[in-house]
Design a protein around this motif. Structure first.
Motif, short mmCIF file in Angstrom:
data_model
loop_
_atom_site.label_atom_id
_atom_site.label_comp_id
_atom_site.label_asym_id
_atom_site.label_seq_id
_atom_site.Cartn_x
_atom_site.Cartn_y
_atom_site.Cartn_z
N ARG A 1 40.35 38.24 40.37
CA ARG A 1 39.02 38.73 40.67
C ARG A 1 38.81 38.71 42.18
O ARG A 1 38.96 37.66 42.81
N THR A 2 38.49 39.86 42.75
CA THR A 2 38.27 39.94 44.18
C THR A 2 36.80 39.74 44.50
O THR A 2 35.91 40.16 43.75
N VAL A 3 36.55 39.07 45.62
CA VAL A 3 35.19 38.76 46.06
C VAL A 3 35.07 39.23 47.51
O VAL A 3 35.55 38.58 48.43
N ALA A 4 34.45 40.39 47.68
CA ALA A 4 34.35 41.01 49.01
C ALA A 4 33.13 40.46 49.75
O ALA A 4 32.00 40.91 49.54
N VAL A 5 33.38 39.48 50.60
CA VAL A 5 32.28 38.84 51.33
C VAL A 5 32.84 38.17 52.57
O VAL A 5 33.98 37.72 52.60
N PRO B 1 29.43 31.51 48.43
CA PRO B 1 29.36 30.86 47.12
C PRO B 1 28.60 31.67 46.07
O PRO B 1 29.00 31.71 44.91
N THR B 2 27.52 32.34 46.49
CA THR B 2 26.77 33.16 45.53
C THR B 2 27.63 34.31 45.01
O THR B 2 27.64 34.61 43.81
N ALA B 3 28.37 34.95 45.92
CA ALA B 3 29.26 36.04 45.51
C ALA B 3 30.37 35.54 44.61
O ALA B 3 30.76 36.21 43.64
N LEU B 4 30.90 34.36 44.91
CA LEU B 4 31.98 33.79 44.11
C LEU B 4 31.50 33.48 42.69
O LEU B 4 32.18 33.81 41.71
N LYS B 5 30.33 32.88 42.60
CA LYS B 5 29.79 32.57 41.26
C LYS B 5 29.46 33.84 40.49
O LYS B 5 29.65 33.89 39.26
N ALA B 6 29.02 34.87 41.19
CA ALA B 6 28.74 36.14 40.52
C ALA B 6 30.01 36.77 39.94
O ALA B 6 29.96 37.52 38.97
N GLY C 1 32.26 35.04 38.51
CA GLY C 1 32.65 34.25 37.35
C GLY C 1 33.13 32.85 37.64
O GLY C 1 33.53 32.13 36.72
N PHE C 2 33.08 32.41 38.89
CA PHE C 2 33.50 31.04 39.21
C PHE C 2 32.57 30.04 38.56
O PHE C 2 31.35 30.18 38.61
N GLU C 3 33.17 28.98 37.99
CA GLU C 3 32.40 27.95 37.29
C GLU C 3 32.48 26.62 38.04
O GLU C 3 33.51 25.93 37.99
N THR D 1 44.68 31.33 33.49
CA THR D 1 44.32 31.04 34.87
C THR D 1 43.54 32.21 35.48
O THR D 1 43.91 33.37 35.30
N THR D 2 42.48 31.90 36.20
CA THR D 2 41.73 32.90 36.96
C THR D 2 41.95 32.66 38.44
O THR D 2 41.84 31.52 38.91
N VAL D 3 42.28 33.72 39.17
CA VAL D 3 42.51 33.63 40.62
C VAL D 3 41.46 34.48 41.32
O VAL D 3 41.37 35.69 41.11
N PHE D 4 40.66 33.83 42.16
CA PHE D 4 39.65 34.52 42.96
C PHE D 4 40.19 34.73 44.37
O PHE D 4 40.72 33.81 44.98
N GLU D 5 40.06 35.95 44.86
CA GLU D 5 40.48 36.28 46.23
C GLU D 5 39.25 36.65 47.03
O GLU D 5 38.56 37.62 46.70
#
Length: 301
Positions: A148-152, A159-164, A166-168, A118-122
């Motif tokens: 994986r943290t997404v500082a935005v 969405p661009t930051a999230l995909k960068a 590794g979000f699929e 499982t991957t968890v994006f914050e």
């Protein structure tokens, strides 16, 4: 008052509400038969050093003299368990990526027993995530998923930051918008759902909590002032943090865009968890009946 592009750390503006939520998660964890256990929450409160919340954490019994004080911790337990259950149910059903929007001091990547893979994006403001990372590192915490943290800022192109990170989009996903929607201006609120929909393949899931439609911030503040002689959240001025501009109704929008939606109001969810809400004055009872929790599953691409 809020302004376009405003930012915050964990002891100011919207960030301070996340610290309050962590405080009440910590207090709920101490309650007999608590619905949740969050051993990470006290770390954040103690490290932030905000006087009101550190005092509450040091002496939770100080809430006992406030009317409906027990509802504060229990209410946070109900809310937290709802989102915990949502993510674990999705993950155990094969949804391998979960995204926590406005993650604040949420420690689900550490607290929950995620299935392997499982991957968890914050996703949250940079200063909030920096504080959170520092505290977790100081305590040697290890996540139970690929975190994986997404500082935005969620008003920007997240969405661009999230995909960068590794979000699929082609893979089913689980999303949460916990304690978030009222803090977004109308255009960002509506864009949030459009972007989630665009990033979600069939079988993706979404959970959020909501206030009554048409619930203006000042009325909310007036109810708090009327029934809480000493506000458990301290000096936070919610009326200055909420947006009241026009926005889409989440249930109607999602239904119209091929999401299957289910809702429970706060009283129904409390009863489901065996934590019936005590008798409340009419205004508070009305607020509890009209606020609630939504889950949705995307049924088509």
């Amino acid at each position: 008052m809020r302004t376009d592009g405003d930012t915050w750390d964990i002891v100011s503006s919207v960030g301070l509400t996340a610290l309050g939520v962590a405080t009440f998660r910590a207090i709920e964890s101490l309650r007999p038969n608590a619905l949740i256990q969050d051993p990470y929450a006290p770390w954040f409160v103690e490290s932030a050093g905000e006087p009101h919340f550190t005092a509450l954490l040091a002496s939770p019994s100080s809430l006992d003299d406030l009317p409906f004080s027990g509802f504060m911790g229990m209410g946070m337990g109900i809310r937290t368990k709802f989102f915990d259950d949502f993510f674990l149910t999705a993950a155990r059903s094969g949804v391998a990526q979960s995204t926590i929007l406005a993650s604040g001091l949420d420690a689900r990547a550490y607290r929950l027993d995620w299935p392997t893979g499982t991957t968890v994006f914050e996703v949250d403001q940079p200063k909030v995530l920096e504080f959170k990372e520092r505290v977790l590192t100081e305590h040697g915490a290890e996540p139970k998923a690929d975190r994986r943290t997404v500082a935005v800022d969620l008003r920007d192109d997240w969405p661009t930051a999230l995909k960068a990170a590794g979000f699929e989009p082609s893979t089913s996903s689980a999303w949460s918008a916990e304690g978030l929607l009222a803090y977004l201006p109308g255009p960002a609120h509506d864009a949030l759902f459009e972007r989630i929909d665009k990033l979600s393949s069939s079988g993706s899931r979404l959970a959020l909590n909501y206030f009554p439609s048409g619930m203006d911030a000042q009325r909310f503040a007036d109810i708090r002032a009327k029934y809480f002689s000493k506000d458990p959240f301290g000096d936070i001025d919610m009326a200055a943090l909420f947006y009241e501009d026009e926005r889409a109704d989440p249930m109607q929008w999602l239904t119209a865009h091929d999401w299957s939606v289910e809702c429970l109001n706060s009283i129904e969810l409390a009863n489901m968890y065996g934590e019936p809400i005590p008798d409340l004055p009419p205004e508070l009872a009305d607020l509890a009946e009209q606020s609630g929790y939504l889950t949705a599953i995307k049924t088509a691409n």
